[in-house]
Design a protein around this motif. Sequence first.
Motif, PDB file in Angstrom:
ATOM      1  N   ARG A   1       9.561  -4.570  26.793  1.00 37.34           N
ATOM      2  CA  ARG A   1       8.510  -3.628  26.523  1.00 37.34           C
ATOM      3  C   ARG A   1       8.564  -3.453  24.892  1.00 37.34           C
ATOM      4  N   LEU A   2       9.605  -3.617  24.458  1.00 41.12           N
ATOM      5  CA  LEU A   2       9.627  -3.307  22.953  1.00 41.12           C
ATOM      6  C   LEU A   2       9.464  -4.508  22.161  1.00 41.12           C
ATOM      7  N   VAL A   3       9.051  -4.310  20.951  1.00 41.99           N
ATOM      8  CA  VAL A   3       8.945  -5.243  19.820  1.00 41.99           C
ATOM      9  C   VAL A   3      10.010  -4.511  18.721  1.00 41.99           C
ATOM     10  N   LEU A   4      10.495  -5.331  17.983  1.00 37.88           N
ATOM     11  CA  LEU A   4      11.327  -4.797  16.668  1.00 37.88           C
ATOM     12  C   LEU A   4      10.607  -5.253  15.292  1.00 37.88           C
ATOM     13  N   ILE A   5      10.862  -4.728  14.496  1.00 35.51           N
ATOM     14  CA  ILE A   5      10.029  -4.869  13.245  1.00 35.51           C
ATOM     15  C   ILE A   5      11.121  -5.432  12.322  1.00 35.51           C
ATOM     16  N   HIS A   6      11.056  -6.690  11.862  1.00 36.58           N
ATOM     17  CA  HIS A   6      11.854  -7.244  10.899  1.00 36.58           C
ATOM     18  C   HIS A   6      11.277  -7.682   9.629  1.00 36.58           C
ATOM     19  N   LEU A   7      12.135  -7.276   8.578  1.00 39.04           N
ATOM     20  CA  LEU A   7      11.510  -7.927   7.271  1.00 39.04           C
ATOM     21  C   LEU A   7      11.565  -9.176   7.227  1.00 39.04           C
ATOM     22  N   THR A   8      10.363  -9.745   6.452  1.00 41.23           N
ATOM     23  CA  THR A   8      10.339 -11.212   6.087  1.00 41.23           C
ATOM     24  C   THR A   8      10.996 -11.474   5.007  1.00 41.23           C
ATOM     25  N   GLU A   9      11.294 -12.708   4.485  1.00 41.96           N
ATOM     26  CA  GLU A   9      11.767 -13.138   3.122  1.00 41.96           C
ATOM     27  C   GLU A   9      10.803 -12.251   2.233  1.00 41.96           C
ATOM     28  N   ARG A  10       9.641 -12.274   2.170  1.00 41.87           N
ATOM     29  CA  ARG A  10       8.885 -11.674   1.095  1.00 41.87           C
ATOM     30  C   ARG A  10       9.217 -10.140   0.863  1.00 41.87           C
ATOM     31  N   GLY A  11       9.472  -9.401   2.051  1.00 40.09           N
ATOM     32  CA  GLY A  11       9.642  -7.893   2.242  1.00 40.09           C
ATOM     33  C   GLY A  11      11.190  -7.781   1.749  1.00 40.09           C
ATOM     34  N   TRP A  12      12.252  -8.747   1.828  1.00 41.92           N
ATOM     35  CA  TRP A  12      13.512  -8.293   1.321  1.00 41.92           C
ATOM     36  C   TRP A  12      13.421  -8.755   0.060  1.00 41.92           C
ATOM     37  N   ALA A  13      12.571  -9.769  -0.754  1.00 41.07           N
ATOM     38  CA  ALA A  13      12.589 -10.056  -2.158  1.00 41.07           C
ATOM     39  C   ALA A  13      11.968  -8.761  -2.990  1.00 41.07           C
TER      40      ALA A  13
ATOM     41  N   ARG B   1       0.897  -1.243   0.128  1.00 45.91           N
ATOM     42  CA  ARG B   1      -0.043   0.137  -0.094  1.00 45.91           C
ATOM     43  C   ARG B   1       1.030   1.428   0.080  1.00 45.91           C
ATOM     44  N   GLU B   2       0.434   2.298  -0.540  1.00 41.61           N
ATOM     45  CA  GLU B   2       1.046   3.432  -0.416  1.00 41.61           C
ATOM     46  C   GLU B   2       1.593   4.072   0.522  1.00 41.61           C
ATOM     47  N   GLY B   3       2.626   4.321   0.994  1.00 44.83           N
ATOM     48  CA  GLY B   3       3.277   4.823   2.039  1.00 44.83           C
ATOM     49  C   GLY B   3       3.952   3.601   2.790  1.00 44.83           C
ATOM     50  N   GLN B   4       3.826   2.267   2.484  1.00 49.20           N
ATOM     51  CA  GLN B   4       4.401   1.223   3.187  1.00 49.20           C
ATOM     52  C   GLN B   4       5.757   1.229   2.528  1.00 49.20           C
ATOM     53  N   GLN B   5       6.028   1.686   1.471  1.00 48.58           N
ATOM     54  CA  GLN B   5       7.379   1.419   0.792  1.00 48.58           C
ATOM     55  C   GLN B   5       8.389   2.348   1.556  1.00 48.58           C
ATOM     56  N   PHE B   6       7.901   3.469   2.253  1.00 48.95           N
ATOM     57  CA  PHE B   6       8.889   4.035   3.085  1.00 48.95           C
ATOM     58  C   PHE B   6       9.472   3.287   4.308  1.00 48.95           C
ATOM     59  N   VAL B   7       8.309   2.725   4.996  1.00 49.46           N
ATOM     60  CA  VAL B   7       8.761   1.440   6.018  1.00 49.46           C
ATOM     61  C   VAL B   7       9.742   0.589   5.375  1.00 49.46           C
ATOM     62  N   LEU B   8       9.389   0.076   4.391  1.00 45.82           N
ATOM     63  CA  LEU B   8      10.257  -0.964   3.835  1.00 45.82           C
ATOM     64  C   LEU B   8      11.838  -0.364   3.571  1.00 45.82           C
ATOM     65  N   LEU B   9      11.634   0.848   2.952  1.00 41.53           N
ATOM     66  CA  LEU B   9      13.085   1.530   2.559  1.00 41.53           C
ATOM     67  C   LEU B   9      13.711   1.681   3.885  1.00 41.53           C
ATOM     68  N   CYS B  10      13.142   2.031   5.033  1.00 39.64           N
ATOM     69  CA  CYS B  10      13.954   2.259   6.366  1.00 39.64           C
ATOM     70  C   CYS B  10      14.359   0.900   6.805  1.00 39.64           C
ATOM     71  N   LEU B  11      13.571  -0.050   6.385  1.00 35.90           N
ATOM     72  CA  LEU B  11      14.154  -1.540   7.190  1.00 35.90           C
ATOM     73  C   LEU B  11      15.320  -2.165   6.169  1.00 35.90           C
ATOM     74  N   TRP B  12      15.053  -1.765   4.865  1.00 33.02           N
ATOM     75  CA  TRP B  12      16.072  -2.082   3.947  1.00 33.02           C
ATOM     76  C   TRP B  12      17.311  -1.618   4.343  1.00 33.02           C
ATOM     77  N   ARG B  13      17.401  -0.613   4.837  1.00 36.66           N
ATOM     78  CA  ARG B  13      18.540   0.318   5.325  1.00 36.66           C
ATOM     79  C   ARG B  13      18.997  -0.414   6.610  1.00 36.66           C
ATOM     80  N   GLU B  14      18.201  -0.635   7.524  1.00 30.07           N
ATOM     81  CA  GLU B  14      18.538  -1.212   8.822  1.00 30.07           C
ATOM     82  C   GLU B  14      17.238  -2.045   9.431  1.00 30.07           C
ATOM     83  N   ASP B  15      17.486  -3.096   9.086  1.00 27.28           N
ATOM     84  CA  ASP B  15      16.297  -4.134   9.732  1.00 27.28           C
ATOM     85  C   ASP B  15      16.402  -4.282  11.155  1.00 27.28           C
TER      86      ASP B  15
END
Length: 147
Positions: A93-105, A38-52
């Motif tokens: 108290r914290l969770v971390l957001i990690h890319l899945t294989e699909r997110g990396w692909a 979805r539009e906007g999610q690409q920026f979260v992906l970009l952030c995680l591609w730089r640092e997962d």
Amino acid sequence: MREWEISEWADDFQPVFWAAKRALTQAAEAAFAGHGVREGQQFVLLCLWREDGLPPGEIARRLGLATPTVTRTTSRMEAAGLVARRPHPTDARLVLIHLTERGWALRETLNAEARKLSERALHGLDADERREFVRMLDVLRRNLAEG
């Protein structure tokens, strides 16, 4: 707004900027939707591609968003199989957001879509004009952030 309405306001910054922003949003939605993003999610992906493996608060800080916005967005992304939440190794108290294989692909594909979208949006501007336009948008961003 329809184009003819915008032309009536051509000397007024806000309606023209709003129409351009809306056009970019619609074009981005079309470009990324075919890939399940979805539009906007690409920026979260970009952030995680730089640092997962970032917490939602840090993603929010880097993107200039509110943490609840990132939390909602990453929940939708998790449901789509793009990211996974994992507990922080030392802070329960914290969770971390990690890319899945699909997110990396999707990295190369979405980067190519973003390049095409930028090229389409900036068509007709030479390299110097593009740099100046981006510089001016950053000035606008800073001016409004100082507000």
